[in-house]
Design a protein around this motif. Sequence first.
Motif, mmCIF file in Angstrom:
data_model
loop_
_atom_site.group_PDB
_atom_site.id
_atom_site.type_symbol
_atom_site.label_atom_id
_atom_site.label_comp_id
_atom_site.label_asym_id
_atom_site.label_seq_id
_atom_site.Cartn_x
_atom_site.Cartn_y
_atom_site.Cartn_z
ATOM 1 N N GLY A 1 -9.637 -0.075 -4.974
ATOM 2 C CA GLY A 1 -10.244 1.242 -4.964
ATOM 3 C C GLY A 1 -10.496 1.826 -3.592
ATOM 4 N N ASP A 2 -10.759 0.979 -2.591
ATOM 5 C CA ASP A 2 -11.126 1.526 -1.286
ATOM 6 C C ASP A 2 -9.905 1.750 -0.395
ATOM 7 N N ASP A 3 -10.055 2.719 0.527
ATOM 8 C CA ASP A 3 -8.976 3.056 1.454
ATOM 9 C C ASP A 3 -8.954 2.085 2.628
ATOM 10 N N VAL A 4 -7.795 2.006 3.267
ATOM 11 C CA VAL A 4 -7.630 1.216 4.487
ATOM 12 C C VAL A 4 -7.359 2.199 5.623
ATOM 13 N N PHE A 5 -8.148 2.086 6.690
ATOM 14 C CA PHE A 5 -8.028 2.920 7.874
ATOM 15 C C PHE A 5 -6.828 2.454 8.696
ATOM 16 N N GLY B 1 -4.800 10.999 15.269
ATOM 17 C CA GLY B 1 -4.702 9.604 15.690
ATOM 18 C C GLY B 1 -5.067 8.591 14.626
ATOM 19 N N PHE B 2 -5.122 9.003 13.367
ATOM 20 C CA PHE B 2 -5.453 8.056 12.305
ATOM 21 C C PHE B 2 -5.077 8.615 10.935
ATOM 22 N N GLY B 3 -5.213 7.744 9.947
ATOM 23 C CA GLY B 3 -4.981 8.114 8.555
ATOM 24 C C GLY B 3 -5.466 7.003 7.659
ATOM 25 N N PHE B 4 -5.131 7.115 6.374
ATOM 26 C CA PHE B 4 -5.586 6.142 5.386
ATOM 27 C C PHE B 4 -4.468 5.806 4.411
ATOM 28 N N ALA B 5 -4.541 4.604 3.872
ATOM 29 C CA ALA B 5 -3.620 4.151 2.824
ATOM 30 C C ALA B 5 -4.441 3.514 1.718
ATOM 31 N N ASN B 6 -3.873 3.506 0.522
ATOM 32 C CA ASN B 6 -4.480 2.837 -0.622
ATOM 33 C C ASN B 6 -3.695 1.566 -0.899
ATOM 34 N N VAL B 7 -4.380 0.425 -0.888
ATOM 35 C CA VAL B 7 -3.745 -0.831 -1.271
ATOM 36 C C VAL B 7 -3.641 -0.818 -2.794
ATOM 37 N N PHE B 8 -2.478 -1.216 -3.313
ATOM 38 C CA PHE B 8 -2.263 -1.213 -4.752
ATOM 39 C C PHE B 8 -3.340 -2.039 -5.450
ATOM 40 N N ALA B 9 -3.872 -1.522 -6.538
ATOM 41 C CA ALA B 9 -4.860 -2.183 -7.392
ATOM 42 C C ALA B 9 -6.225 -2.351 -6.715
ATOM 43 N N GLU C 1 -11.637 -6.769 7.576
ATOM 44 C CA GLU C 1 -12.868 -6.053 7.267
ATOM 45 C C GLU C 1 -13.506 -5.693 8.601
ATOM 46 N N GLY C 2 -13.471 -4.414 8.971
ATOM 47 C CA GLY C 2 -14.040 -3.948 10.230
ATOM 48 C C GLY C 2 -15.492 -3.542 10.060
ATOM 49 N N LYS C 3 -16.075 -3.073 11.128
ATOM 50 C CA LYS C 3 -17.480 -2.663 11.093
ATOM 51 C C LYS C 3 -17.722 -1.475 10.174
ATOM 52 N N ARG C 4 -16.691 -0.647 9.997
ATOM 53 C CA ARG C 4 -16.831 0.543 9.154
ATOM 54 C C ARG C 4 -15.963 0.477 7.904
ATOM 55 N N GLY C 5 -15.507 -0.714 7.529
ATOM 56 C CA GLY C 5 -14.681 -0.858 6.337
ATOM 57 C C GLY C 5 -13.348 -1.511 6.644
ATOM 58 N N ARG C 6 -12.466 -1.493 5.657
ATOM 59 C CA ARG C 6 -11.159 -2.138 5.810
ATOM 60 C C ARG C 6 -10.280 -1.345 6.765
ATOM 61 N N MET C 7 -9.619 -2.090 7.677
ATOM 62 C CA MET C 7 -8.721 -1.442 8.623
ATOM 63 C C MET C 7 -7.452 -2.267 8.818
ATOM 64 N N ALA D 1 0.831 -1.202 0.000
ATOM 65 C CA ALA D 1 0.000 0.000 0.000
ATOM 66 C C ALA D 1 0.865 1.251 0.000
ATOM 67 N N ARG D 2 0.221 2.376 -0.284
ATOM 68 C CA ARG D 2 0.870 3.681 -0.218
ATOM 69 C C ARG D 2 0.031 4.557 0.704
ATOM 70 N N VAL D 3 0.701 5.257 1.622
ATOM 71 C CA VAL D 3 0.002 6.114 2.576
ATOM 72 C C VAL D 3 -0.628 7.285 1.834
ATOM 73 N N LYS D 4 -1.921 7.450 2.034
ATOM 74 C CA LYS D 4 -2.651 8.579 1.456
ATOM 75 C C LYS D 4 -2.401 9.808 2.326
ATOM 76 N N TRP D 5 -2.696 9.671 3.615
ATOM 77 C CA TRP D 5 -2.355 10.683 4.614
ATOM 78 C C TRP D 5 -2.436 10.062 5.995
ATOM 79 N N PHE D 6 -1.687 10.645 6.925
ATOM 80 C CA PHE D 6 -1.732 10.204 8.321
ATOM 81 C C PHE D 6 -1.520 11.429 9.186
ATOM 82 N N ASP D 7 -2.404 11.638 10.149
ATOM 83 C CA ASP D 7 -2.322 12.774 11.059
ATOM 84 C C ASP D 7 -2.156 12.238 12.478
ATOM 85 N N LYS D 8 -0.950 12.321 12.978
ATOM 86 C CA LYS D 8 -0.640 11.795 14.317
ATOM 87 C C LYS D 8 -1.486 12.481 15.379
ATOM 88 N N GLY D 9 -1.744 13.767 15.216
ATOM 89 C CA GLY D 9 -2.554 14.517 16.167
ATOM 90 C C GLY D 9 -3.990 14.011 16.226
#
Length: 178
Positions: free
Chosen positions: A127-131, A117-125, A157-163, A107-115
């Motif tokens: 469409g959906d983001d990973v928390f 406490g979370f961010g998202f990455a895109n798994v190659f190939a 697969e979490g309750k609110r999507g991929r994590m 994956a490639r990090v889309k963004w991460f905000d330490k303040g």
Amino acid sequence: MTQTDESERPEVSGQVKWFDPAKGFGFVVADTGGPDILLHANVLRNFGQSSVADGSQVMLMVQQTERGMQAVEIISIAPPRTPVSTVLADLAVLDPEELASRPLEPARVKWFDKGKGFGFANVFAMGDDVFIHVEVLRQSGLADLLPGEAVCLRVIEGKRGRMATEVLPWDTAVKELG
């Protein structure tokens, strides 16, 4: 920094006191005591990571310089020994062995905000983001992620999507797979 030969670069085991990616350095406390050891971001990058979690266990090659002890090479990094209680309900009910057996996904990090406490990455190939939660990052031995940084994730697969359940620096994951 003065030139030294390999015999003047002892191996030291220790714990990361703190590391600030924005400042580009941090310090390690040796298991045997003594002065703090400077850990520069370039040494960390040469190991294939852009950050390291406070409390992580490290094995370093060090050398004495005019400014004190400095890490010149990282041999290994292990996440902090103290268990971090997860605040993520999705992970609390899962078997740790089952989580560890999940495949690594590049994956490639889309963004991460330490303040925040979370961010998202895109798994190659895909469409959906990973928390990515900051506690998962800490349990993986990392302190921060940079936009565009290549990583490998173990995902559920979490309750609110991929994590993410684990985040590995790209170089570490390639060595593990290789």
